[in-house]
Write a protein that holds these residues in place. Sequence first.
Motif, mmCIF file in Angstrom:
data_model
loop_
_atom_site.group_PDB
_atom_site.id
_atom_site.type_symbol
_atom_site.label_atom_id
_atom_site.label_comp_id
_atom_site.label_asym_id
_atom_site.label_seq_id
_atom_site.Cartn_x
_atom_site.Cartn_y
_atom_site.Cartn_z
ATOM 1 N N GLU A 235 36.540 72.335 -16.682
ATOM 2 C CA GLU A 235 36.553 71.628 -18.183
ATOM 3 C C GLU A 235 37.319 72.461 -18.373
ATOM 4 N N ALA A 236 38.351 73.033 -18.700
ATOM 5 C CA ALA A 236 39.704 73.484 -19.234
ATOM 6 C C ALA A 236 40.779 72.676 -18.783
ATOM 7 N N ARG A 237 40.723 72.115 -18.114
ATOM 8 C CA ARG A 237 41.980 71.038 -16.802
ATOM 9 C C ARG A 237 41.432 69.891 -17.511
ATOM 10 N N VAL A 238 40.651 69.532 -17.934
ATOM 11 C CA VAL A 238 40.405 68.349 -18.894
ATOM 12 C C VAL A 238 40.687 68.513 -20.312
ATOM 13 N N ARG A 239 40.146 69.725 -20.814
ATOM 14 C CA ARG A 239 40.648 69.450 -22.075
ATOM 15 C C ARG A 239 41.589 69.949 -22.697
ATOM 16 N N LEU A 240 43.095 70.687 -21.551
ATOM 17 C CA LEU A 240 44.008 71.123 -22.223
ATOM 18 C C LEU A 240 45.142 69.475 -21.913
ATOM 19 N N VAL A 241 44.323 68.648 -21.437
ATOM 20 C CA VAL A 241 44.934 66.916 -21.591
ATOM 21 C C VAL A 241 44.073 65.903 -22.401
ATOM 22 N N VAL A 242 42.961 66.022 -22.402
ATOM 23 C CA VAL A 242 42.876 65.268 -23.566
ATOM 24 C C VAL A 242 43.236 65.809 -24.874
ATOM 25 N N ASN A 243 42.901 67.840 -25.422
ATOM 26 C CA ASN A 243 43.306 67.621 -27.423
ATOM 27 C C ASN A 243 44.063 69.048 -26.734
ATOM 28 N N PRO B 128 42.389 77.246 -22.431
ATOM 29 C CA PRO B 128 41.850 79.056 -23.046
ATOM 30 C C PRO B 128 43.370 79.862 -22.302
ATOM 31 N N PHE B 129 42.984 81.550 -23.040
ATOM 32 C CA PHE B 129 43.645 82.331 -23.113
ATOM 33 C C PHE B 129 43.133 82.792 -21.837
ATOM 34 N N ASP B 130 41.684 83.306 -21.248
ATOM 35 C CA ASP B 130 41.254 83.742 -20.540
ATOM 36 C C ASP B 130 39.953 83.087 -20.211
ATOM 37 N N ILE C 233 33.122 80.648 -17.453
ATOM 38 C CA ILE C 233 33.296 81.319 -19.163
ATOM 39 C C ILE C 233 35.097 80.851 -19.294
ATOM 40 N N ASP C 234 35.283 80.437 -20.146
ATOM 41 C CA ASP C 234 36.888 80.013 -20.873
ATOM 42 C C ASP C 234 36.850 81.073 -22.199
ATOM 43 N N TYR C 235 37.597 81.094 -22.270
ATOM 44 C CA TYR C 235 37.855 81.527 -23.761
ATOM 45 C C TYR C 235 38.773 80.998 -24.551
ATOM 46 N N TYR C 236 38.416 81.006 -25.993
ATOM 47 C CA TYR C 236 39.960 80.070 -26.690
ATOM 48 C C TYR C 236 40.408 80.637 -28.130
ATOM 49 N N ASP C 237 41.080 80.374 -28.239
ATOM 50 C CA ASP C 237 41.473 81.195 -29.730
ATOM 51 C C ASP C 237 42.070 79.351 -29.900
ATOM 52 N N LEU C 238 40.784 79.098 -30.903
ATOM 53 C CA LEU C 238 41.531 78.089 -32.065
ATOM 54 C C LEU C 238 41.862 78.138 -33.050
ATOM 55 N N PRO C 239 42.417 78.087 -33.758
ATOM 56 C CA PRO C 239 43.176 78.168 -35.380
ATOM 57 C C PRO C 239 42.493 78.275 -36.544
ATOM 58 N N ARG D 73 33.246 78.743 -24.009
ATOM 59 C CA ARG D 73 32.897 77.871 -23.498
ATOM 60 C C ARG D 73 32.149 78.800 -22.130
ATOM 61 N N ASP D 74 31.017 77.941 -21.934
ATOM 62 C CA ASP D 74 30.454 78.883 -20.706
ATOM 63 C C ASP D 74 29.342 77.380 -19.559
ATOM 64 N N ALA D 75 29.413 77.278 -18.679
ATOM 65 C CA ALA D 75 29.153 76.235 -17.657
ATOM 66 C C ALA D 75 28.845 76.799 -16.772
ATOM 67 N N ASP D 76 27.443 75.844 -15.940
ATOM 68 C CA ASP D 76 27.301 76.454 -14.324
ATOM 69 C C ASP D 76 28.267 76.195 -13.876
ATOM 70 N N SER D 77 28.403 76.253 -12.865
ATOM 71 C CA SER D 77 29.399 76.063 -12.232
ATOM 72 C C SER D 77 29.545 74.645 -11.645
ATOM 73 N N VAL D 78 29.906 74.344 -11.865
ATOM 74 C CA VAL D 78 29.699 72.411 -10.409
ATOM 75 C C VAL D 78 29.612 72.877 -9.022
ATOM 76 N N LYS D 79 30.082 73.991 -7.937
ATOM 77 C CA LYS D 79 29.635 74.505 -7.227
ATOM 78 C C LYS D 79 28.629 74.940 -7.257
ATOM 79 N N SER D 80 27.744 74.675 -7.803
ATOM 80 C CA SER D 80 25.872 74.790 -7.699
ATOM 81 C C SER D 80 25.673 73.740 -7.150
ATOM 82 N N ILE D 81 24.993 73.432 -6.169
ATOM 83 C CA ILE D 81 24.745 71.947 -5.875
ATOM 84 C C ILE D 81 23.310 71.366 -6.792
#
Length: 86
Positions: A25-33, A37-39, A56-62, A74-82
């Motif tokens: 998800e962080a990779r997608v957000r990086l490409v899109v907008n 995340p800083f952590d 859980i991805d941590y963002y600093d949004l001014p 942003r937290d999300a269940d891992s896609v690795k959970s079938i």
Amino acid sequence: KRYCEECPRPTLARFMGRPDELSLEARVRLVVNGDRPFDRHDWFINRCGKEVRYIIDYYDLPEKHDQDKVPALRDADSVKSIELVV
């Protein structure tokens, strides 16, 4: 409260800080907008014998500094959970 009926007392099994690895998800957000995340933390929760991973991805949004006292996350269940894919 989402899983209270399934497991009334979940516990934290372990967690890992992974600040240099981007989640899908962080990779997608990086490409899109351009948000990067800083952590990142991966939390492994024991739900009554079933281990579930949360990313859980941590963002600093001014633009949110006036509203939030903590970093945006942003937290999300891992896609690795079938079960989440099916």
